[in-house]
Design a protein around this motif. Structure first.
Motif, PDB file in Angstrom:
ATOM      1  N   VAL A   1      44.535  -7.443 -28.930  1.00  0.00           N
ATOM      2  CA  VAL A   1      44.504  -6.622 -30.456  1.00  0.00           C
ATOM      3  C   VAL A   1      45.742  -7.127 -31.103  1.00  0.00           C
ATOM      4  CG1 VAL A   1      45.057  -4.701 -31.536  1.00  0.00           C
ATOM      5  CG2 VAL A   1      43.540  -4.566 -29.495  1.00  0.00           C
ATOM      6  N   SER A   2      45.652  -8.015 -32.187  1.00  0.00           N
ATOM      7  CA  SER A   2      46.627  -8.761 -32.759  1.00  0.00           C
ATOM      8  C   SER A   2      46.823  -8.303 -34.058  1.00  0.00           C
ATOM      9  CB  SER A   2      45.904 -10.214 -32.816  1.00  0.00           C
ATOM     10  OG  SER A   2      47.065 -11.151 -33.669  1.00  0.00           O
ATOM     11  N   GLY A   3      46.702  -8.983 -35.102  1.00  0.00           N
ATOM     12  CA  GLY A   3      46.923  -8.453 -36.661  1.00  0.00           C
ATOM     13  C   GLY A   3      46.540  -9.501 -37.542  1.00  0.00           C
ATOM     14  N   GLY A   4      46.287  -9.117 -38.813  1.00  0.00           N
ATOM     15  CA  GLY A   4      45.906  -9.909 -39.886  1.00  0.00           C
ATOM     16  C   GLY A   4      47.090 -10.878 -40.074  1.00  0.00           C
ATOM     17  N   SER A   5      48.511 -10.514 -39.943  1.00  0.00           N
ATOM     18  CA  SER A   5      49.545 -11.463 -40.137  1.00  0.00           C
ATOM     19  C   SER A   5      49.445 -12.755 -39.321  1.00  0.00           C
ATOM     20  CB  SER A   5      50.815 -10.787 -39.916  1.00  0.00           C
ATOM     21  OG  SER A   5      51.004  -9.809 -41.006  1.00  0.00           O
ATOM     22  N   ALA A   6      48.665 -12.587 -38.144  1.00  0.00           N
ATOM     23  CA  ALA A   6      48.568 -13.872 -37.482  1.00  0.00           C
ATOM     24  C   ALA A   6      47.675 -14.933 -38.331  1.00  0.00           C
ATOM     25  CB  ALA A   6      47.988 -13.496 -36.011  1.00  0.00           C
TER      26      ALA A   6
ATOM     27  N   THR B   1      39.005 -12.965 -26.729  1.00  0.00           N
ATOM     28  CA  THR B   1      38.582 -12.517 -27.827  1.00  0.00           C
ATOM     29  C   THR B   1      39.673 -12.043 -28.622  1.00  0.00           C
ATOM     30  OG1 THR B   1      36.532 -11.860 -26.925  1.00  0.00           O
ATOM     31  CG2 THR B   1      37.008 -10.990 -29.052  1.00  0.00           C
ATOM     32  N   LEU B   2      39.898 -12.285 -29.860  1.00  0.00           N
ATOM     33  CA  LEU B   2      40.928 -11.757 -30.566  1.00  0.00           C
ATOM     34  C   LEU B   2      40.442 -10.859 -31.877  1.00  0.00           C
ATOM     35  CD1 LEU B   2      42.708 -15.324 -31.330  1.00  0.00           C
ATOM     36  CD2 LEU B   2      43.220 -13.640 -29.452  1.00  0.00           C
ATOM     37  N   LEU B   3      41.383  -9.591 -31.617  1.00  0.00           N
ATOM     38  CA  LEU B   3      40.935  -8.340 -32.696  1.00  0.00           C
ATOM     39  C   LEU B   3      42.035  -8.483 -33.815  1.00  0.00           C
ATOM     40  CD1 LEU B   3      39.752  -5.819 -30.210  1.00  0.00           C
ATOM     41  CD2 LEU B   3      38.368  -7.709 -31.045  1.00  0.00           C
ATOM     42  N   ARG B   4      41.709  -8.387 -34.959  1.00  0.00           N
ATOM     43  CA  ARG B   4      42.816  -8.660 -36.044  1.00  0.00           C
ATOM     44  C   ARG B   4      42.431  -7.224 -37.076  1.00  0.00           C
ATOM     45  NH1 ARG B   4      42.986 -14.841 -37.948  1.00  0.00           N
ATOM     46  NH2 ARG B   4      44.018 -15.822 -36.157  1.00  0.00           N
ATOM     47  N   PRO B   5      42.991  -6.027 -36.618  1.00  0.00           N
ATOM     48  CA  PRO B   5      42.547  -5.087 -37.385  1.00  0.00           C
ATOM     49  C   PRO B   5      43.503  -4.630 -38.728  1.00  0.00           C
ATOM     50  CG  PRO B   5      44.130  -4.257 -35.453  1.00  0.00           C
ATOM     51  CD  PRO B   5      43.618  -5.917 -35.230  1.00  0.00           C
ATOM     52  N   ARG B   6      43.084  -4.381 -39.780  1.00  0.00           N
ATOM     53  CA  ARG B   6      44.027  -4.353 -40.771  1.00  0.00           C
ATOM     54  C   ARG B   6      44.741  -2.825 -40.660  1.00  0.00           C
ATOM     55  NH1 ARG B   6      43.438  -8.647 -40.776  1.00  0.00           N
ATOM     56  NH2 ARG B   6      42.218 -10.176 -41.929  1.00  0.00           N
ATOM     57  N   ALA B   7      45.240  -2.286 -41.722  1.00  0.00           N
ATOM     58  CA  ALA B   7      45.806  -1.084 -41.544  1.00  0.00           C
ATOM     59  C   ALA B   7      45.354   0.081 -41.027  1.00  0.00           C
ATOM     60  CB  ALA B   7      46.132  -0.335 -43.272  1.00  0.00           C
ATOM     61  N   PHE B   8      45.816   0.811 -39.950  1.00  0.00           N
ATOM     62  CA  PHE B   8      45.304   1.838 -39.226  1.00  0.00           C
ATOM     63  C   PHE B   8      45.353   3.192 -39.940  1.00  0.00           C
ATOM     64  CE2 PHE B   8      46.812  -1.260 -35.857  1.00  0.00           C
ATOM     65  CZ  PHE B   8      45.488  -0.994 -35.109  1.00  0.00           C
ATOM     66  N   MET B   9      44.264   3.824 -39.755  1.00  0.00           N
ATOM     67  CA  MET B   9      43.981   5.352 -40.219  1.00  0.00           C
ATOM     68  C   MET B   9      45.377   6.264 -39.681  1.00  0.00           C
ATOM     69  SD  MET B   9      40.115   6.104 -40.365  1.00  0.00           S
ATOM     70  CE  MET B   9      38.852   5.093 -41.470  1.00  0.00           C
ATOM     71  N   SER B  10      45.705   5.802 -38.536  1.00  0.00           N
ATOM     72  CA  SER B  10      46.737   6.404 -37.977  1.00  0.00           C
ATOM     73  C   SER B  10      47.972   6.117 -38.410  1.00  0.00           C
ATOM     74  CB  SER B  10      46.688   6.193 -36.457  1.00  0.00           C
ATOM     75  OG  SER B  10      46.661   4.908 -36.232  1.00  0.00           O
ATOM     76  N   ASN B  11      48.301   5.410 -39.505  1.00  0.00           N
ATOM     77  CA  ASN B  11      49.602   5.320 -40.124  1.00  0.00           C
ATOM     78  C   ASN B  11      49.897   6.422 -40.981  1.00  0.00           C
ATOM     79  OD1 ASN B  11      50.310   3.051 -38.590  1.00  0.00           O
ATOM     80  ND2 ASN B  11      49.537   1.729 -40.322  1.00  0.00           N
ATOM     81  N   ALA B  12      48.792   7.202 -41.347  1.00  0.00           N
ATOM     82  CA  ALA B  12      48.705   8.405 -42.391  1.00  0.00           C
ATOM     83  C   ALA B  12      49.757   9.400 -42.068  1.00  0.00           C
ATOM     84  CB  ALA B  12      47.344   8.849 -42.611  1.00  0.00           C
TER      85      ALA B  12
END
Length: 222
Positions: free
Chosen positions: A54-59, A87-98
């Protein structure tokens, strides 16, 4: 056998336990890091065949001057170079940041947000976990990079207002001020809420909406 790093976090807890399941028999904590070549070499020598990171879009920026982008980029490189399938996963903003709005909501009915009228394609951590699980045990091809988003949502604050029965309002920076601030550190997918199809392609179902996510976390806002 499967190793889940960050198994107490928002994403890692889902494939280990699910929302209601007990911790599986035989599960035990170990120390390691997917940006540590020694850890990866040990995993490979122990028989690990496939790593899902689990990575991120900034990568995607590979900006070594930014600490977040640097950390994600180096972690991805280490996994790619590990000799294991990946396999690399680049999630965007998380709903759990709300819940970051919770302190202001406890103090009143107004929150300050950038782009108050713009949708954000936030993703439910459960969807990230579902893609990770399918990537590990399903037929999803190895060597893929998945850009993970939710659907185009209704305004999140409106969903919370309806759920909490309150008249919530948001004020924020102008679009120009917010965009200038965000573009200095974030890729376009964050700024423009680009929706990706990866969650549905891998799991076979649409990504969960903020309306589906919010009721289980209502206590954080009360």
């Amino acid at each position: 056998m499967f190793l889940v790093t960050g198994a107490t976090g928002n994403v890692g807890a889902e494939p280990v336990r699910g929302p209601d399941a007990p911790v599986p028999d035989g599960a035990r904590p170990v120390l390691g890091g997917l940006d540590d070549p020694g850890t990866l070499a040990g995993a490979r020598d122990a028989g690990v065949r496939h790593v899902v990171l689990v990575s991120g879009g900034s990568a995607a920026l590979a900006d070594m001057s930014d600490p977040i982008s640097r950390s994600l980029t180096l972690s991805e490189r280490a996994v790619r170079d590990s000799g294991m399938a990946w396999t690399l996963l680049r999630p965007r903003a998380f709903m759990s940041n709300a819940p970051r709005w919770a302190p202001r909501l406890r103090a009143g009915d107004t929150v300050r947000v950038p782009f108050p009228d713009a949708p954000a394609a936030c993703v439910d951590p459960r969807d990230v976990a579902a893609v990770a699980a399918r990537s590990l045990v399903g037929r999803d091809p190895r060597g893929r990079v998945h850009e993970l988003t939710g659907p185009h949502p209704r305004d999140q604050l409106a969903v919370l207002a309806e759920m909490l029965g309150r008249d919530l309002r948001c004020v924020g920076l102008t679009d120009g001020q917010a965009r200038a601030e965000m573009e200095r550190t974030l890729p376009a997918e964050y700024v423009d809420a680009i929706v990706r199809p990866d969650v549905q392609e891998v799991t076979g179902r649409p990504p969960r909406t903020f309306r589906q996510w919010a009721p289980a976390h209502a206590g954080a806002f009360r």
